[in-house]
Design a protein around this motif. Structure first.
Motif, PDB file in Angstrom:
ATOM      1  N   ALA A   1       2.869   6.289  -7.092  1.00  0.00           N
ATOM      2  CA  ALA A   1       1.884   7.169  -7.720  1.00  0.00           C
ATOM      3  C   ALA A   1       2.323   8.633  -7.662  1.00  0.00           C
ATOM      4  O   ALA A   1       1.946   9.434  -8.523  1.00  0.00           O
ATOM      5  CB  ALA A   1       0.525   6.994  -7.049  1.00  0.00           C
ATOM      6  N   GLU A   2       3.135   8.973  -6.662  1.00  0.00           N
ATOM      7  CA  GLU A   2       3.649  10.338  -6.536  1.00  0.00           C
ATOM      8  C   GLU A   2       5.033  10.496  -7.173  1.00  0.00           C
ATOM      9  O   GLU A   2       5.746  11.450  -6.890  1.00  0.00           O
ATOM     10  CB  GLU A   2       3.685  10.747  -5.066  1.00  0.00           C
TER      11      GLU A   2
ATOM     12  N   GLN B   1       0.833  -1.207   0.000  1.00  0.00           N
ATOM     13  CA  GLN B   1       0.000   0.000   0.000  1.00  0.00           C
ATOM     14  C   GLN B   1       0.868   1.257   0.000  1.00  0.00           C
ATOM     15  O   GLN B   1       0.636   2.189  -0.779  1.00  0.00           O
ATOM     16  CB  GLN B   1      -0.932   0.010   1.205  1.00  0.00           C
ATOM     17  N   ALA B   2       1.862   1.297   0.870  1.00  0.00           N
ATOM     18  CA  ALA B   2       2.759   2.461   0.932  1.00  0.00           C
ATOM     19  C   ALA B   2       3.554   2.580  -0.366  1.00  0.00           C
ATOM     20  O   ALA B   2       3.759   3.681  -0.878  1.00  0.00           O
ATOM     21  CB  ALA B   2       3.698   2.335   2.122  1.00  0.00           C
ATOM     22  N   ARG B   3       3.990   1.443  -0.903  1.00  0.00           N
ATOM     23  CA  ARG B   3       4.724   1.463  -2.173  1.00  0.00           C
ATOM     24  C   ARG B   3       3.840   2.058  -3.264  1.00  0.00           C
ATOM     25  O   ARG B   3       4.272   2.919  -4.027  1.00  0.00           O
ATOM     26  CB  ARG B   3       5.164   0.061  -2.561  1.00  0.00           C
ATOM     27  N   GLY B   4       2.589   1.624  -3.338  1.00  0.00           N
ATOM     28  CA  GLY B   4       1.674   2.130  -4.359  1.00  0.00           C
ATOM     29  C   GLY B   4       1.473   3.634  -4.269  1.00  0.00           C
ATOM     30  O   GLY B   4       1.497   4.335  -5.287  1.00  0.00           O
ATOM     31  N   ARG B   5       1.299   4.147  -3.056  1.00  0.00           N
ATOM     32  CA  ARG B   5       1.119   5.596  -2.881  1.00  0.00           C
ATOM     33  C   ARG B   5       2.371   6.358  -3.301  1.00  0.00           C
ATOM     34  O   ARG B   5       2.296   7.391  -3.967  1.00  0.00           O
ATOM     35  CB  ARG B   5       0.760   5.915  -1.431  1.00  0.00           C
ATOM     36  N   SER B   6       3.524   5.842  -2.909  1.00  0.00           N
ATOM     37  CA  SER B   6       4.783   6.522  -3.244  1.00  0.00           C
ATOM     38  C   SER B   6       5.032   6.523  -4.741  1.00  0.00           C
ATOM     39  O   SER B   6       5.381   7.560  -5.322  1.00  0.00           O
ATOM     40  CB  SER B   6       5.953   5.845  -2.519  1.00  0.00           C
TER      41      SER B   6
END
Length: 108
Positions: A33-34, A26-31
């Motif tokens: 995406a940014e 989840q954290a990887r996906g958010r990062s």
């Protein structure tokens, strides 16, 4: 700082899988995406009782769940004795991935 960075990178070093908090994906996906690249340094401890005992080798876990973004990579270290040399290899690889400065044309 008064300027923006050309690149943003998160460096993750560890000797095991995620053992606290929400799934690391989840954290990887958010990062990612940014537009933040996540590189990893996986420290495999090969002696019980501290050895990583996940379903896949630790380096593979980092590839599958931790690292992300364009050019992301993982550097393995067999144990903590190899940590310093692994950090050095990782830093060199990260710096080599930076865009180079434009070359100046030579006068004829």
């Amino acid at each position: 700082m008064p300027w923006s960075a050309m690149r943003r990178v998160i460096d993750v070093s560890g000797d095991g899988g995620n053992n606290s908090g929400p799934p690391v994906e989840q954290a990887r996906g958010r990062s990612v995406a940014e537009r933040i690249v996540i590189n990893g340094l996986a420290i495999a401890k090969d002696h019980p009782p501290f050895a990583y005992a996940g379903p896949v080798p630790l380096e593979d876990y980092y590839r599958e769940a931790v690292i992300g973004g364009p050019g992301a990579f993982v550097v393995p270290a067999e144990d903590f004795n190899q940590f310093a040399s692994a950090v050095r290899r990782k830093m060199i690889r990260e710096m080599a991935g930076l865009p180079s400065r434009p070359r100046m044309a030579l006068a004829d």
